[in-house]
Design a protein around this motif. Sequence first.
Motif, PDB file in Angstrom:
ATOM      1  N   ASN A   1       0.837  -1.211   0.000  1.00 44.21           N
ATOM      2  CA  ASN A   1       0.000   0.000   0.000  1.00 44.21           C
ATOM      3  C   ASN A   1       0.865   1.252   0.000  1.00 44.21           C
ATOM      4  OD1 ASN A   1      -2.430  -1.405  -0.016  1.00 44.21           O
ATOM      5  ND2 ASN A   1      -2.478  -1.591   2.220  1.00 44.21           N
ATOM      6  N   THR A   2       1.963   1.197   0.802  1.00 46.59           N
ATOM      7  CA  THR A   2       2.862   2.354   0.827  1.00 46.59           C
ATOM      8  C   THR A   2       3.499   2.593  -0.534  1.00 46.59           C
ATOM      9  OG1 THR A   2       3.338   1.886   3.152  1.00 46.59           O
ATOM     10  CG2 THR A   2       4.852   3.355   1.993  1.00 46.59           C
ATOM     11  N   ILE A   3       3.936   1.477  -1.153  1.00 49.78           N
ATOM     12  CA  ILE A   3       4.549   1.603  -2.490  1.00 49.78           C
ATOM     13  C   ILE A   3       3.541   2.142  -3.495  1.00 49.78           C
ATOM     14  CG2 ILE A   3       5.554   0.292  -4.391  1.00 49.78           C
ATOM     15  CD1 ILE A   3       6.775  -1.562  -2.256  1.00 49.78           C
ATOM     16  N   LEU A   4       2.292   1.605  -3.438  1.00 46.93           N
ATOM     17  CA  LEU A   4       1.260   2.086  -4.361  1.00 46.93           C
ATOM     18  C   LEU A   4       0.955   3.561  -4.121  1.00 46.93           C
ATOM     19  CD1 LEU A   4      -1.184  -0.959  -4.335  1.00 46.93           C
ATOM     20  CD2 LEU A   4       0.279  -0.224  -6.211  1.00 46.93           C
ATOM     21  N   TYR A   5       0.913   3.952  -2.831  1.00 50.43           N
ATOM     22  CA  TYR A   5       0.624   5.356  -2.530  1.00 50.43           C
ATOM     23  C   TYR A   5       1.769   6.252  -2.992  1.00 50.43           C
ATOM     24  CZ  TYR A   5      -0.814   9.500   0.002  1.00 50.43           C
ATOM     25  OH  TYR A   5      -1.197  10.772   0.326  1.00 50.43           O
ATOM     26  N   GLU A   6       3.007   5.716  -2.865  1.00 51.24           N
ATOM     27  CA  GLU A   6       4.152   6.489  -3.333  1.00 51.24           C
ATOM     28  C   GLU A   6       4.147   6.663  -4.844  1.00 51.24           C
ATOM     29  OE1 GLU A   6       6.569   8.080  -1.825  1.00 51.24           O
ATOM     30  OE2 GLU A   6       5.971   7.592   0.238  1.00 51.24           O
ATOM     31  N   GLN A   7       3.430   5.771  -5.570  1.00 53.18           N
ATOM     32  CA  GLN A   7       3.387   5.837  -7.029  1.00 53.18           C
ATOM     33  C   GLN A   7       2.313   6.797  -7.543  1.00 53.18           C
ATOM     34  OE1 GLN A   7       5.614   4.390  -9.059  1.00 53.18           O
ATOM     35  NE2 GLN A   7       6.642   3.706  -7.189  1.00 53.18           N
ATOM     36  N   THR A   8       1.535   7.395  -6.646  1.00 50.99           N
ATOM     37  CA  THR A   8       0.525   8.356  -7.103  1.00 50.99           C
ATOM     38  C   THR A   8       1.194   9.631  -7.602  1.00 50.99           C
ATOM     39  OG1 THR A   8       0.293   9.199  -4.852  1.00 50.99           O
ATOM     40  CG2 THR A   8      -1.182   7.415  -5.508  1.00 50.99           C
ATOM     41  N   ASP A   9       0.423  10.405  -8.391  1.00 54.26           N
ATOM     42  CA  ASP A   9       0.978  11.608  -9.007  1.00 54.26           C
ATOM     43  C   ASP A   9       1.352  12.648  -7.960  1.00 54.26           C
ATOM     44  OD1 ASP A   9       0.706  10.485 -11.480  1.00 54.26           O
ATOM     45  OD2 ASP A   9      -1.299  11.325 -11.826  1.00 54.26           O
ATOM     46  N   LYS A  10       0.481  12.813  -6.940  1.00 52.05           N
ATOM     47  CA  LYS A  10       0.762  13.807  -5.914  1.00 52.05           C
ATOM     48  C   LYS A  10       2.051  13.487  -5.161  1.00 52.05           C
ATOM     49  CE  LYS A  10      -3.941  15.416  -4.910  1.00 52.05           C
ATOM     50  NZ  LYS A  10      -4.976  15.543  -3.868  1.00 52.05           N
ATOM     51  N   MET A  11       2.205  12.164  -4.767  1.00 54.17           N
ATOM     52  CA  MET A  11       3.404  11.787  -4.019  1.00 54.17           C
ATOM     53  C   MET A  11       4.647  11.884  -4.897  1.00 54.17           C
ATOM     54  SD  MET A  11       2.698  11.339  -0.931  1.00 54.17           S
ATOM     55  CE  MET A  11       4.295  10.681  -0.464  1.00 54.17           C
ATOM     56  N   LYS A  12       4.512  11.510  -6.176  1.00 53.65           N
ATOM     57  CA  LYS A  12       5.653  11.657  -7.073  1.00 53.65           C
ATOM     58  C   LYS A  12       6.076  13.122  -7.191  1.00 53.65           C
ATOM     59  CE  LYS A  12       4.922   7.608  -9.992  1.00 53.65           C
ATOM     60  NZ  LYS A  12       4.598   7.132 -11.354  1.00 53.65           N
ATOM     61  N   ASN A  13       5.070  14.004  -7.337  1.00 52.83           N
ATOM     62  CA  ASN A  13       5.381  15.432  -7.433  1.00 52.83           C
ATOM     63  C   ASN A  13       6.014  15.927  -6.138  1.00 52.83           C
ATOM     64  OD1 ASN A  13       5.399  18.034  -8.568  1.00 52.83           O
ATOM     65  ND2 ASN A  13       3.493  18.544  -7.506  1.00 52.83           N
ATOM     66  N   LEU A  14       5.468  15.466  -4.958  1.00 56.79           N
ATOM     67  CA  LEU A  14       6.029  15.881  -3.681  1.00 56.79           C
ATOM     68  C   LEU A  14       7.472  15.409  -3.532  1.00 56.79           C
ATOM     69  CD1 LEU A  14       5.699  17.124  -0.857  1.00 56.79           C
ATOM     70  CD2 LEU A  14       4.800  14.915  -0.089  1.00 56.79           C
ATOM     71  N   ARG A  15       7.742  14.128  -3.866  1.00 56.74           N
ATOM     72  CA  ARG A  15       9.105  13.618  -3.769  1.00 56.74           C
ATOM     73  C   ARG A  15      10.035  14.350  -4.725  1.00 56.74           C
ATOM     74  NH1 ARG A  15       8.731  11.819   1.096  1.00 56.74           N
ATOM     75  NH2 ARG A  15       7.319  10.027   1.356  1.00 56.74           N
TER      76      ARG A  15
END
Length: 465
Positions: free
Chosen positions: A91-105
């Motif tokens: 779930n963490t990996i999937l959440y990290e793959q979202t557009d918002k998290m990618k943009n934040l990272r």
Amino acid sequence: MSSISRSELRRMQMSVQPPEMTNSEARRQQLKKLSDERVSHWPNTLQATRKKKENWKKEKMAVEELSRQKIDREEAELQKRLRIESIRRANTILYEQTDKMKNLRSQQMYSDVLADRTEQIEEKKIMRKWERDREDSYNITLKQQLVEAEAREKSESEMRGKKHAEMAILIQEQIGECQQTVVDRLRSEKRDGELVKKKAEDDLQRDAELQAEKALKARLQAEEMQLANQKLKQLKLTLELEEEKEGEKRKSDLKKKEDMALARKKMEKLRFAEKQATRQKMIDRACEELNKKATSENVRLERQVEEARIKEDNELELRAQKRQRQREAIERSRHIQMELQEQRRKADVEENQRLALHYERKVKEMEYEEASEQVAKKEKNREVRATQEAQKMEKRQWLAASQEEQLKADSQKLAVMEEDDARFRTMAQGVLEEAKREGKNTYPIMKALTIKDITLLPASTGSRV
């Protein structure tokens, strides 16, 4: 039809009924039950030992089964924990793959890069300052080393002048010593040459004496060798004469053996070709010839002829016995074959009868199965029709349920999106506060925090400061 009396009927009924329970019998049964119950708890009785031997494997298997169950429960708990951890990590990996998290990272990395670049600039300034300080220190050290080198070179040149003067004196002394050594060596070599010349003359005289002695020994050895060769020639002649005699004797013996072998072969051919009468004539003729010659060789030949005749008679008798045994074996074999053929014929008849009965039963079974299949087919058609009606009703219910589930899914999706937004704001706020504490540029992170909800970001997401 025969009849029985009442008393006889009552007696028969009493004989099949269990005996009446008296007080003494009841007391005895109760005591026996108590005794058996008490004995059943004793571990050292024969029955307990026998039961223990019979049940030890079951008890062992039960203990092993309990151990396996415990291991299975522990394994299930471990697998459950691993599964929950894997789901959480996924779930963490999937959440990290979202557009918002990618943009934040991405913006967080951009902020880290800006901070690293600032640190690199400061570090480069410090390195340049260190380099200048090191060059100044090197120049000062180099000047000191040059002054020390000049002083050391001056002192070394003075020392070399002194050493050269001392070396010249030592060289003159060594030259005088070498000249004296050469003169002494020449005198010693002259004395050694005279000694060697004298020794060589003595050696030549001794070699001449040894050569004369060797020549004398060689002449004596040559004379002895000639005498030995003459004796050897005489011995060879003697041996050759004896070998010729032995060869002639061997040839005569060989010729006798060949003649005997030819005569034996001829006699054997005649003996096998002719019958008993001709064989008797040959034996008589051989006896006459043996009587005429009367030599040891003829006596031996007669004995061989007699032995050959006896051997042939024995062979004929053995052949006759063998033919008789073969005829008997053939008769037995023929009788056995006839019996086997009769058994096979009977077995074939029985097999044909059995097959006929089997096929008859199979035909009846097939007819019965065919009729049963027709009935089952009709029943199946009725069941299919009922099933289709039920499926229609179930499909209507499914459509209604799916619409309801779609509404629930939409509401859940909205709730999940709101939860994701809250989670994103929490994580982004944490990243922003951490960047502020570390003194990094927070503009990219704030831009990622306030960005609109988009499904696809542009190719270039970097922010310019």
